[in-house]
Design a protein around this motif. Structure first.
Motif, PDB file in Angstrom:
ATOM      1  N   ALA A  17      -2.845  -0.755   0.586  1.00  0.00           N
ATOM      2  CA  ALA A  17      -3.378  -0.878  -0.923  1.00  0.00           C
ATOM      3  C   ALA A  17      -2.288  -2.117  -1.383  1.00  0.00           C
ATOM      4  N   PHE A  18      -2.705  -2.879  -2.407  1.00  0.00           N
ATOM      5  CA  PHE A  18      -1.817  -3.819  -3.130  1.00  0.00           C
ATOM      6  C   PHE A  18      -1.505  -3.382  -4.499  1.00  0.00           C
ATOM      7  N   LEU A  19      -0.327  -3.557  -4.992  1.00  0.00           N
ATOM      8  CA  LEU A  19      -0.166  -3.015  -6.397  1.00  0.00           C
ATOM      9  C   LEU A  19       0.497  -4.304  -7.266  1.00  0.00           C
ATOM     10  N   ASN A  20      -0.102  -4.842  -8.229  1.00  0.00           N
ATOM     11  CA  ASN A  20       0.453  -5.685  -9.101  1.00  0.00           C
ATOM     12  C   ASN A  20       1.594  -4.871  -9.927  1.00  0.00           C
ATOM     13  N   ILE A  21       2.622  -5.532  -9.997  1.00  0.00           N
ATOM     14  CA  ILE A  21       3.485  -4.790 -10.790  1.00  0.00           C
ATOM     15  C   ILE A  21       4.103  -5.531 -11.974  1.00  0.00           C
ATOM     16  N   TYR A  22       3.976  -4.640 -13.072  1.00  0.00           N
ATOM     17  CA  TYR A  22       4.546  -5.588 -14.286  1.00  0.00           C
ATOM     18  C   TYR A  22       5.599  -4.895 -14.979  1.00  0.00           C
ATOM     19  N   THR A  23       6.813  -5.709 -14.899  1.00  0.00           N
ATOM     20  CA  THR A  23       8.180  -4.853 -15.676  1.00  0.00           C
ATOM     21  C   THR A  23       8.058  -5.250 -17.209  1.00  0.00           C
ATOM     22  N   LYS A  24       8.183  -4.355 -17.882  1.00  0.00           N
ATOM     23  CA  LYS A  24       8.720  -4.253 -19.116  1.00  0.00           C
ATOM     24  C   LYS A  24       9.779  -4.936 -19.411  1.00  0.00           C
ATOM     25  N   SER A  25      10.808  -4.363 -18.973  1.00  0.00           N
ATOM     26  CA  SER A  25      12.224  -4.912 -19.239  1.00  0.00           C
ATOM     27  C   SER A  25      12.626  -6.162 -18.403  1.00  0.00           C
ATOM     28  N   SER A  26      13.291  -6.751 -18.606  1.00  0.00           N
ATOM     29  CA  SER A  26      13.980  -8.140 -17.621  1.00  0.00           C
ATOM     30  C   SER A  26      14.769  -7.562 -16.507  1.00  0.00           C
ATOM     31  N   TYR A  27      15.152  -6.151 -16.680  1.00  0.00           N
ATOM     32  CA  TYR A  27      16.113  -5.921 -15.743  1.00  0.00           C
ATOM     33  C   TYR A  27      15.099  -5.233 -14.614  1.00  0.00           C
ATOM     34  N   HIS A  28      15.117  -5.838 -13.561  1.00  0.00           N
ATOM     35  CA  HIS A  28      14.350  -5.371 -12.233  1.00  0.00           C
ATOM     36  C   HIS A  28      14.855  -4.490 -11.397  1.00  0.00           C
ATOM     37  N   ASN A  31       4.874  -0.562 -14.880  1.00  0.00           N
ATOM     38  CA  ASN A  31       3.502  -0.595 -14.881  1.00  0.00           C
ATOM     39  C   ASN A  31       2.936  -1.400 -13.810  1.00  0.00           C
ATOM     40  N   TYR A  32       1.771  -0.829 -13.326  1.00  0.00           N
ATOM     41  CA  TYR A  32       1.134  -1.744 -12.135  1.00  0.00           C
ATOM     42  C   TYR A  32      -0.558  -1.551 -12.219  1.00  0.00           C
ATOM     43  N   LYS A  33      -0.949  -2.468 -11.617  1.00  0.00           N
ATOM     44  CA  LYS A  33      -2.508  -2.492 -11.423  1.00  0.00           C
ATOM     45  C   LYS A  33      -2.663  -2.136 -10.087  1.00  0.00           C
ATOM     46  N   LEU A  34      -3.559  -1.222  -9.609  1.00  0.00           N
ATOM     47  CA  LEU A  34      -3.828  -0.962  -8.139  1.00  0.00           C
ATOM     48  C   LEU A  34      -5.039  -1.406  -7.676  1.00  0.00           C
ATOM     49  N   SER A  35      -4.947  -2.066  -6.529  1.00  0.00           N
ATOM     50  CA  SER A  35      -6.043  -2.704  -5.541  1.00  0.00           C
ATOM     51  C   SER A  35      -6.173  -1.953  -4.280  1.00  0.00           C
ATOM     52  N   MET A  36      -7.187  -1.201  -3.833  1.00  0.00           N
ATOM     53  CA  MET A  36      -7.315  -0.538  -2.458  1.00  0.00           C
ATOM     54  C   MET A  36      -7.848  -1.588  -1.678  1.00  0.00           C
ATOM     55  N   VAL A  37      -7.459  -1.680  -0.480  1.00  0.00           N
ATOM     56  CA  VAL A  37      -8.122  -2.691   0.642  1.00  0.00           C
ATOM     57  C   VAL A  37      -9.301  -1.893   1.271  1.00  0.00           C
ATOM     58  N   ILE A  38     -10.323  -2.677   1.176  1.00  0.00           N
ATOM     59  CA  ILE A  38     -11.633  -1.979   1.728  1.00  0.00           C
ATOM     60  C   ILE A  38     -11.694  -2.484   3.220  1.00  0.00           C
ATOM     61  N   LEU A  44      -4.526 -15.226  -4.131  1.00  0.00           N
ATOM     62  CA  LEU A  44      -5.450 -15.620  -4.949  1.00  0.00           C
ATOM     63  C   LEU A  44      -6.412 -14.262  -5.453  1.00  0.00           C
ATOM     64  N   ASN A  45      -6.560 -13.857  -6.694  1.00  0.00           N
ATOM     65  CA  ASN A  45      -7.446 -12.850  -7.015  1.00  0.00           C
ATOM     66  C   ASN A  45      -8.893 -13.552  -7.179  1.00  0.00           C
ATOM     67  N   ILE A  46      -9.675 -12.979  -6.490  1.00  0.00           N
ATOM     68  CA  ILE A  46     -11.146 -13.623  -6.565  1.00  0.00           C
ATOM     69  C   ILE A  46     -11.915 -12.797  -7.351  1.00  0.00           C
ATOM     70  N   TYR A  47     -12.619 -13.605  -8.332  1.00  0.00           N
ATOM     71  CA  TYR A  47     -13.939 -12.919  -9.138  1.00  0.00           C
ATOM     72  C   TYR A  47     -15.127 -13.605  -9.137  1.00  0.00           C
ATOM     73  N   THR A  48     -15.931 -12.771  -8.510  1.00  0.00           N
ATOM     74  CA  THR A  48     -17.273 -13.324  -8.110  1.00  0.00           C
ATOM     75  C   THR A  48     -18.105 -13.207  -9.449  1.00  0.00           C
ATOM     76  N   LYS A  49     -18.905 -14.093  -9.981  1.00  0.00           N
ATOM     77  CA  LYS A  49     -19.786 -13.925 -11.304  1.00  0.00           C
ATOM     78  C   LYS A  49     -21.044 -13.141 -10.458  1.00  0.00           C
ATOM     79  N   ASP A  86      -9.563  -4.952  -9.851  1.00  0.00           N
ATOM     80  CA  ASP A  86      -9.731  -5.803 -10.739  1.00  0.00           C
ATOM     81  C   ASP A  86     -10.565  -6.874 -10.109  1.00  0.00           C
ATOM     82  N   GLY A  87     -10.372  -7.667  -9.309  1.00  0.00           N
ATOM     83  CA  GLY A  87     -11.338  -8.637  -8.610  1.00  0.00           C
ATOM     84  C   GLY A  87     -11.974  -8.123  -7.343  1.00  0.00           C
ATOM     85  N   CYS A  88     -12.691  -9.010  -6.717  1.00  0.00           N
ATOM     86  CA  CYS A  88     -13.458  -8.522  -5.518  1.00  0.00           C
ATOM     87  C   CYS A  88     -12.648  -8.826  -4.017  1.00  0.00           C
TER      88      CYS A  88
END
Lengths: 138, 138
Positions: free
Chosen positions: A66-77, A127-134, B68-73, B100-102
DNA sequence: CTAATTCCTTTCATTCATAAAGTCAAAATA
DNA sequence: TATTTTGACTTTATGAATGAAAGGAATTAG
């Protein structure tokens, strides 16, 4: 700096780094010692960083990639970075990136349950957004 | 299936896959032939997929590492996949993902100019979000 | 023109890999 | 319980690869 023979050597070693210098030489039209000297030079100038293996992660029990896009609210990482330090077993790469998020975390897990546990702990810091590798088209 | 000695072997080979079987044996408290037999078994059952090298991409002239996050229309992905097939020089991984993307495309480029050319061509087939790698915390 | 440098080949001593045979302990079978 | 089988290892010995050293051709510099 690097000629075509060097590129061929890198290509061959990428495919099989345990090839003998004699065989490598044959593939790039050199003798064993000449190939060996080329490789030594590529090591010395840092082009070749090291020799490794490719492991089938699924056979090690890591069924989830999986890939996780990480979003930090605070600037303190630091809390996030300390967390990833403690979770090395599951973390393949932890890229600091420009763009949408702050980090892109590449991970592996044996099961959804362990992924869930990881996400619960991760969410204490960021916070995060999860993407699973297919699959990997490469 | 895999015991601790096997895991130690995988660990050592990950660090240096050109180690001699004799040395590998010493590290995991086995003789050369015993280590060699273990490694052969790990190859046979597919745990070890292959032997490779780590290359310093910057020394090869690839100064830019990006995702690159890829988004296919359209639901028709073939134009995009054909495009990536033709651009293998710049593409490290092309993951089909959920979320989120493809796709998540890992790339390398020698310069911003070549990255820009790539993005212009890419945009004929899909939309994208670009993340540049600043460093890898691992 | 000569000297120095680079990159290669050849040669040889040392080290490694690999196959074969033998050892041992644990597990399976009678 | 006694016997056999199995699996993983060690030891030994041979063929192959490595790596150091010497030498040669082509290129560059003085």
């Amino acid at each position: 700096m690097l000629d075509t023979t060097d590129m061929l050597i890198l290509d061959e070693l990428s495919r099989n780094s345990r090839i003998t210098m004699k065989e490598l030489g044959e593939k790039v039209h050199l003798t064993g010692p000449a190939a060996s000297a080329r490789v030594a030079k590529l090591e010395d100038n840092g082009v070749i960083e090291g020799y490794s293996i490719n492991i089938d992660q699924i056979k090690l029990g890591f069924h989830i990639h999986a890939f996780l896009n990480i979003y930090t609210k605070s600037s303190y990482h630091q809390p996030y970075l300390s967390f990833t330090e403690k979770q090395k077993e599951y973390i393949i790469n932890n890229y600091k990136i420009s763009g949408d998020g702050c980090y892109l975390l590449e991970c592996r897990f044996p099961s959804n349950e362990l992924l869930d546990n990881f996400l619960i702990d991760l969410n204490k810091h960021v916070n995060y957004k999860l993407s699973m590798v297919i699959k990997n088209n490469k």
